[in-house]
Each structure stands twice: as C-alpha cells, then as structure tokens.
Design an enzyme around this catalytic site. Sequence first.
Site, PDB file in Angstrom:
ATOM      1  N   TYR A 145       8.256  -5.590  -5.424  1.00  0.00           N
ATOM      2  CA  TYR A 145       6.885  -5.575  -4.907  1.00  0.00           C
ATOM      3  C   TYR A 145       5.884  -5.782  -6.045  1.00  0.00           C
ATOM      4  CZ  TYR A 145       2.822  -3.748  -2.278  1.00  0.00           C
ATOM      5  OH  TYR A 145       1.594  -3.578  -1.657  1.00  0.00           O
ATOM      6  N   VAL A 187       3.015   8.287   2.573  1.00  0.00           N
ATOM      7  CA  VAL A 187       2.774   9.730   2.555  1.00  0.00           C
ATOM      8  C   VAL A 187       1.863  10.182   3.695  1.00  0.00           C
ATOM      9  CG1 VAL A 187       0.868   9.649   0.837  1.00  0.00           C
ATOM     10  CG2 VAL A 187       2.359  11.644   1.009  1.00  0.00           C
TER      11      VAL A 187
HETATM   12  P1  NAD Z   1       1.821  -3.781   6.935  1.00  0.00           P
HETATM   13  O1  NAD Z   1       3.278  -3.691   6.663  1.00  0.00           O
HETATM   14  O2  NAD Z   1       1.289  -3.011   8.087  1.00  0.00           O
HETATM   15  O3  NAD Z   1       1.378  -5.290   7.111  1.00  0.00           O
HETATM   16  C1  NAD Z   1       2.035  -6.372   6.530  1.00  0.00           C
HETATM   17  C2  NAD Z   1       2.216  -7.431   7.612  1.00  0.00           C
HETATM   18  O4  NAD Z   1       2.841  -8.571   7.035  1.00  0.00           O
HETATM   19  C3  NAD Z   1       3.107  -6.939   8.749  1.00  0.00           C
HETATM   20  O5  NAD Z   1       2.509  -7.245   9.985  1.00  0.00           O
HETATM   21  C4  NAD Z   1       4.408  -7.721   8.547  1.00  0.00           C
HETATM   22  O6  NAD Z   1       5.123  -7.930   9.742  1.00  0.00           O
HETATM   23  C5  NAD Z   1       3.881  -9.000   7.932  1.00  0.00           C
HETATM   24  N1  NAD Z   1       4.875  -9.727   7.142  1.00  0.00           N
HETATM   25  C6  NAD Z   1       5.750  -9.233   6.228  1.00  0.00           C
HETATM   26  N2  NAD Z   1       6.499 -10.219   5.724  1.00  0.00           N
HETATM   27  C7  NAD Z   1       6.079 -11.363   6.314  1.00  0.00           C
HETATM   28  C8  NAD Z   1       6.471 -12.726   6.210  1.00  0.00           C
HETATM   29  N3  NAD Z   1       7.462 -13.107   5.370  1.00  0.00           N
HETATM   30  N4  NAD Z   1       5.837 -13.645   6.984  1.00  0.00           N
HETATM   31  C9  NAD Z   1       4.860 -13.270   7.855  1.00  0.00           C
HETATM   32  N5  NAD Z   1       4.449 -11.997   7.988  1.00  0.00           N
HETATM   33  C10 NAD Z   1       5.041 -11.061   7.222  1.00  0.00           C
HETATM   34  O7  NAD Z   1       1.090  -3.345   5.582  1.00  0.00           O
HETATM   35  P2  NAD Z   1      -0.459  -3.232   5.245  1.00  0.00           P
HETATM   36  O8  NAD Z   1      -0.687  -1.884   4.698  1.00  0.00           O
HETATM   37  O9  NAD Z   1      -1.297  -3.704   6.359  1.00  0.00           O
HETATM   38  O10 NAD Z   1      -0.568  -4.253   4.018  1.00  0.00           O
HETATM   39  C11 NAD Z   1      -1.183  -5.518   4.130  1.00  0.00           C
HETATM   40  C12 NAD Z   1      -1.312  -6.146   2.750  1.00  0.00           C
HETATM   41  O11 NAD Z   1      -2.116  -5.318   1.918  1.00  0.00           O
HETATM   42  C13 NAD Z   1       0.022  -6.319   2.031  1.00  0.00           C
HETATM   43  O12 NAD Z   1       0.011  -7.549   1.335  1.00  0.00           O
HETATM   44  C14 NAD Z   1       0.052  -5.172   1.048  1.00  0.00           C
HETATM   45  O13 NAD Z   1       0.820  -5.460  -0.084  1.00  0.00           O
HETATM   46  C15 NAD Z   1      -1.423  -5.009   0.722  1.00  0.00           C
HETATM   47  N6  NAD Z   1      -1.718  -3.637   0.264  1.00  0.00           N
HETATM   48  C16 NAD Z   1      -1.806  -2.605   1.162  1.00  0.00           C
HETATM   49  C17 NAD Z   1      -2.064  -1.322   0.700  1.00  0.00           C
HETATM   50  C18 NAD Z   1      -2.216  -0.138   1.620  1.00  0.00           C
HETATM   51  O14 NAD Z   1      -2.419   0.983   1.143  1.00  0.00           O
HETATM   52  N7  NAD Z   1      -2.156  -0.289   2.928  1.00  0.00           N
HETATM   53  C19 NAD Z   1      -2.222  -1.096  -0.684  1.00  0.00           C
HETATM   54  C20 NAD Z   1      -2.080  -2.166  -1.553  1.00  0.00           C
HETATM   55  C21 NAD Z   1      -1.864  -3.440  -1.075  1.00  0.00           C
HETATM   56  N1  UDP Z   2       5.475  11.069  -0.849  1.00  0.00           N
HETATM   57  C1  UDP Z   2       5.835  12.383  -0.532  1.00  0.00           C
HETATM   58  N2  UDP Z   2       6.379  12.618   0.695  1.00  0.00           N
HETATM   59  C2  UDP Z   2       6.560  11.656   1.628  1.00  0.00           C
HETATM   60  C3  UDP Z   2       6.189  10.323   1.312  1.00  0.00           C
HETATM   61  C4  UDP Z   2       5.652  10.065   0.055  1.00  0.00           C
HETATM   62  O1  UDP Z   2       5.664  13.283  -1.333  1.00  0.00           O
HETATM   63  O2  UDP Z   2       7.063  11.981   2.731  1.00  0.00           O
HETATM   64  C5  UDP Z   2       4.853  10.807  -2.159  1.00  0.00           C
HETATM   65  C6  UDP Z   2       5.480   9.651  -2.956  1.00  0.00           C
HETATM   66  O3  UDP Z   2       6.576  10.104  -3.740  1.00  0.00           O
HETATM   67  C7  UDP Z   2       4.296   9.204  -3.808  1.00  0.00           C
HETATM   68  C8  UDP Z   2       3.084   9.487  -2.926  1.00  0.00           C
HETATM   69  O4  UDP Z   2       3.527  10.411  -1.928  1.00  0.00           O
HETATM   70  O5  UDP Z   2       4.191  10.022  -4.966  1.00  0.00           O
HETATM   71  C9  UDP Z   2       2.539   8.243  -2.238  1.00  0.00           C
HETATM   72  O6  UDP Z   2       3.625   7.584  -1.618  1.00  0.00           O
HETATM   73  P1  UDP Z   2       3.440   6.314  -0.685  1.00  0.00           P
HETATM   74  O7  UDP Z   2       4.817   5.890  -0.293  1.00  0.00           O
HETATM   75  O8  UDP Z   2       2.469   6.612   0.395  1.00  0.00           O
HETATM   76  O9  UDP Z   2       2.744   5.200  -1.583  1.00  0.00           O
HETATM   77  P2  UDP Z   2       2.837   4.727  -3.110  1.00  0.00           P
HETATM   78  O10 UDP Z   2       1.485   5.018  -3.635  1.00  0.00           O
HETATM   79  O11 UDP Z   2       3.888   5.521  -3.849  1.00  0.00           O
HETATM   80  O12 UDP Z   2       3.175   3.294  -3.022  1.00  0.00           O
END
Ligand code: NAD
Ligand code: UDP
Length: 322
Positions: A145, A187
């Site tokens: 990732y 989490v």
């Molecule tokens: P999510 O898993 O809910 O959404 C991701 C979507 O992408 C899903 O609908 C999944 O089915 C689709 N997908 C995965 N692989 C695919 C592929 N090969 N082709 C087409 N579709 C595909 O996650 P999210 O939290 O909504 O994240 C969305 C974006 O934001 C991601 O790129 C993620 O890395 C980024 N992001 C999210 C967070 C967060 O905290 N939510 C933090 C950092 C970055």
């Molecule tokens: N975590 C936890 N219990 C859970 C899930 C996650 O203590 O049931 C912790 C995990 O080890 C990390 C933090 O919560 O330290 C955030 O985890 P998450 O998977 O939400 O996102 P990350 O920021 O690690 O990608």
Amino acid sequence: MIKRVLVTGGAGFLGSHLCDRLVSAGQDVICVDNFFTSQKSNVAHLLGKPNFELVRHDVTHPLWLEVDEIYNLACPAAPGHYQYNPIKTIKTSVIGATNMLGLAKRTHAKIFHASTSEVYGDPTVHPQPESYRGNVNPIGPRACYDEGKRAAETLMFDYLRQNKVNIRVVRIFNTYGPRMHPYDGRVVSNFIRQALGGEDITIYGDGSQSRSFCYVDDLINGFLKMMDAPDDVHGPINLGNPGEFTILELAEQVIALTGSKSQIIHRELPEDDPLQRQPDITLARNTLGWEPKIALREGLTKTIDWFKSIDLSHYRPPTPNY
Ligand code: NAD
Ligand code: UDP
C-alpha cells in the site's frame, strides 16, 4: 458549466460521499468500481438519476471515456483489505494510476489523486508536513500500500513534468464516518461495531499509539477545494484533522458515546504499525482555505447513529481480516 466527472472507487466509503456531492452540484458523474471492498448500496440512492452512471470496471485495465475531471480513489484502503492480496493492491495503485493518467492525458482532464499519510510510514517527524519524505519499510506487510501510493505520486508528478497533465495530489489522514465498511478492520469501524454488539473492544498493543481522525464531510470539502484550486496548485497537500488521540482514548470515547458494557482487551500490535500520526495542515489552510470543522465527539456520534441504522447481515466481509 456542467462537467463530466469520473470517480474511480466511487462506490467506496469516500467515493460514495464524493459522488453525492458532485451529483447534488449538477455534475455529470461516472462512478467506476470493481466492488472489491464496497457494495452497490452505497450509491443505490443515486441510481436512476440522469446525471449519475455506475460502471463495474477494474482500474488495472484500460478505460476509454471522455471526461473533464477524474478523481482517482480506487484502491483498498484498510490494512485488512490491502494486505489480503498485496500484489493486486500495488497493481491497483500503480497500474490504476497509470491508466487514469493516460486517460487524463488523452482527454486533457484534470486528475485528482487520493494519496495517503502512509507515504510517511512510521514517521520520525511529528506532526508530518508535506516536505517530510517518510520512513517506510519497503519490504514489510504495509509496503504494498505505502510503496504503491508513493509510486503513484511519482507517476502523477512525472505526468505533470513530462506531459503537462494537470494533477492534484492530496495525502489523506485517517478518515471515518457513515458508509465505512463495518468489516473493514479499521479502528473506528471495529470499535463501534464491537461496542454496539456488546463484544470485547480489541486494542492492538497497549493503545498508546496515536491517530488523527477526520470526519468524512470535512474531507470531501477539501477534495472539492483541491480540484477547484488555481491551475498551479498540484500538491501534495495533507488533508486531515490535527486533533490527535491515542487508540485507548478512542476506545474510551466510543464506549462512553454508545453506553456500551463492552470490555477492552489487548491483542498483539501488527508489524510496522505506525506509533503516531498527525497532519500538519498549514499548506491546506494557506493554499485552499480549508480546515476541518467537525470534532471527534460530534463525528463519532453521527457515525454511531449510522452503524445503528444498518443491518450487518447485508454486509459481506471482503476479506477474513477484520
Ligand atoms: P474503500 O475501500 O471504501 O474504497 C475504495 C474503493 O475502491 C472501493 O469501492 C473498492 O471496491 C474500489 N476498488 C478497489 N480496487 C479497485 C480496482 N482495482 N478497480 C476499481 N475499483 C477498485 O476505501 P476509502 O476509505 O473510501 O478509500 C478511498 C481512497 O482514499 C483510497 O485510494 C485510499 O487509499 C484513500 N485513503 C483513504 C483514507 C481513509 O482514512 N479512508 C486514508 C488515506 C487514503
Ligand atoms: N487498531 C486497534 N484495534 C482494532 C483495529 C485497529 O487497536 O480493532 C489500531 C491499529 O493497530 C492502529 C490504529 O488502531 O494502531 C489505526 O488502525 P487502522 O487500521 O484504522 O488504520 P491505520 O492508521 O493503521 O492504517
């Protein structure tokens, strides 16, 4: 003027909220998703609207469309999802970004890319400004990732320099809210699901590790501002809420807000789990005039209400890791 806007990963947690906002604004929205970690119910309310179209497609394969703007969000985001098939995860990041950049180049579309705070790895600088180059283990379990996202950023900036593609890169910090997948293993979703179900709350390690949690509505405001920023704004720009909490504090807040009788238990800390994480959002404030407004307590209350409203039997765990 109405724009044709492509949202990859548009049926996911963040993508579905973005589609909502774009459809309400009257844009012509194409949502592309392979539904690996999402389900049609996230966008079912948009089906049938004349300015919304849903396409099942995997972004690792080329896509031929005519669009004005692209939001590239497709990628599994939760550790339990992206570590399930790590080779596919890195392909989705890198080949997916390449395909979308090729589309942007051909159509002269602006392209927004959802990068992540994970590009900083387990940070040695705190809080993290965009100038910090990170501390990522390139061969660990999170690398598919983290390195995939880092390579996608590289591609974005090479397409800007080499092909003048108008890119917009944001680095998203932990975001939560309604439509998180209840079995994504993150989490916030774990703790709320466990608290409402009266199950033990699983803290990994001693719970002293920290995260900064941003409510989804605040984040999507940042996405839209980034896409509409002047032509010379390319990022990367951090988007997140600087309010930092330990995982133990989060567990205590969830227990208090749900009135749950759940007990806290401790499990082993996953390998390469970052110790702390907090965005420096000075650049977002100064460049976009953006900052989050919703405090953790308010956002958690809304998220808990949503979790209470759903039927868990309608959700399929995408992977066994939750
Ligand atoms: P999510 O898993 O809910 O959404 C991701 C979507 O992408 C899903 O609908 C999944 O089915 C689709 N997908 C995965 N692989 C695919 C592929 N090969 N082709 C087409 N579709 C595909 O996650 P999210 O939290 O909504 O994240 C969305 C974006 O934001 C991601 O790129 C993620 O890395 C980024 N992001 C999210 C967070 C967060 O905290 N939510 C933090 C950092 C970055
Ligand atoms: N975590 C936890 N219990 C859970 C899930 C996650 O203590 O049931 C912790 C995990 O080890 C990390 C933090 O919560 O330290 C955030 O985890 P998450 O998977 O939400 O996102 P990350 O920021 O690690 O990608």
